[in-house]
Enzyme design. Structure first.
Site, PDB file in Angstrom:
ATOM      1  N   ASP A  82       0.849  -1.188   0.000  1.00 20.19           N
ATOM      2  CA  ASP A  82       0.000   0.000   0.000  1.00 20.19           C
ATOM      3  C   ASP A  82       0.890   1.246   0.000  1.00 20.19           C
ATOM      4  O   ASP A  82       1.774   1.374   0.849  1.00 20.19           O
ATOM      5  CB  ASP A  82      -0.876  -0.051   1.269  1.00 20.19           C
ATOM      6  N   HIS A 208      -9.473   4.878  -1.687  1.00 21.17           N
ATOM      7  CA  HIS A 208      -8.669   4.905  -0.458  1.00 21.17           C
ATOM      8  C   HIS A 208      -9.405   5.700   0.607  1.00 21.17           C
ATOM      9  O   HIS A 208     -10.357   6.420   0.320  1.00 21.17           O
ATOM     10  CB  HIS A 208      -7.315   5.578  -0.741  1.00 21.17           C
TER      11      HIS A 208
HETATM   12 ZN   LIG Z   1      -4.340   5.107   0.761  1.00 23.76          ZN
END
Ligand SMILES: [Zn+2]
Length: 284
Positions: A82, A208
């Site tokens: 990530d 996100h």
């Molecule tokens: Zn993120």
């Protein structure tokens, strides 16, 4: 089964019109929670580690834990980096066996972001690893990466089309009003912008900063075409909240297992809830 690539999971999500949950891991208990939740829901899942998590636990531990979880599971699981901010970080993860990496060049000018993403893709393609990139700037704090509200800006649909055309990236993270960390108010997502981006871009779209976004808003985003939804903060809140509860009830508790077992259970429950919201329950 062995770890699978994120690309494969997102292709199935596109067919089924649901989103795959991507849950951040830092330690053994959270990996176990993701596995337990995925098995209980019969759902495909993505375990993802940030650079901060890799620094904290060590990449060998993150990989070993995730790989073990996948090998024990009957549902498909991927291991994803990530917000990798450098080529080297992506290469390290590919070498260790991650099945997907994110190269976050969103701070760079467009052409430099494209060049960096392509450099990572060139290596990733040869190894079957999928690549996520980011365009636009998502506000808030994710481990060691901080973007001020004033510096955050939404993804331009035309730029997104150009970016995906120039890179052929496997997944694209966009900024449409979500933020990393805890929200002060209720976030307002720019759905018309999302719809435009989905219509113009061939890659699956990633949301996100989805912790704290109301379920209905997440589901609307998925209806419009989001195929990967990242959750970190909700797990932190559940996990740490359960630890706090145990210690508040018994300040003398010294057995880590008595503190961490309820935390693992709380993480499992929140992950199961998210899987159901994303429509990925029963899709394994
Ligand atoms: Zn993120």
């Amino acid at each position: 089964m062995p770890l699978v690539s994120v690309k494969e999971l997102l292709a199935k999500a596109e067919e089924g019109k649901y989103a795959v949950g991507a849950f951040n891991v830092n330690n053994m208990e959270i990996v176990q929670a993701i596995l337990a939740a995925a098995e209980a829901e019969k759902a495909p899942v993505i375990m993802q580690a940030s650079q901060g998590a890799i620094k904290y636990a060590g990449i060998e531990y993150i990989y070993a834990l995730a790989n073990l979880a996948a090998s024990k599971s009957t549902v498909p699981m991927a291991l994803h980096l990530d917000h990798g901010t450098s080529f080297d970080q992506c290469m390290q993860c590919i070498r260790y066996g991650f099945t997907s990496v994110m190269i976050d060049g969103s701070k760079l000018p467009l052409e430099e972001n494209i060049a960096l993403t392509n450099k990572v893709i060139e290596v990733a393609r040869a190894t079957g690893v999928s690549v996520e990139a980011e365009l636009g700037k998502i506000g808030g704090t994710e481990d060691d990466i901080h973007v001020d509200e004033k510096d955050a800006f939404f993804t331009d649909p035309e730029e997104a089309r150009y970016f995906v055309e120039k890179t052929g990236v496997d997944a694209l993270a966009i900024a449409i009003g979500t933020a990393h960390g805890q929200y002060k108010g209720v976030p307002q997502l720019d759905f018309p912008r999302l719809e435009k981006i989905v219509g113009m871009v061939k890659a699956p779209i990633v949301l996100h900063g989805s912790s704290g976004v109301p379920d209905e808003a997440i589901q609307e985003a998925i209806r419009l075409g989001v195929r990967k939804v990242n959750i970190d903060t909700n797990i932190r809140e559940a996990f740490t909240g359960a630890c706090r509860q145990v210690l508040e009830n018994n300040a003398k508790e010294i057995d880590p297992r008595k503190v961490l077992a309820p935390a693992r259970e709380a993480a499992t429950q929140i992950i199961r809830e998210k899987i159901r919201v994303f429509g990925s329950s029963g899709r394994a």
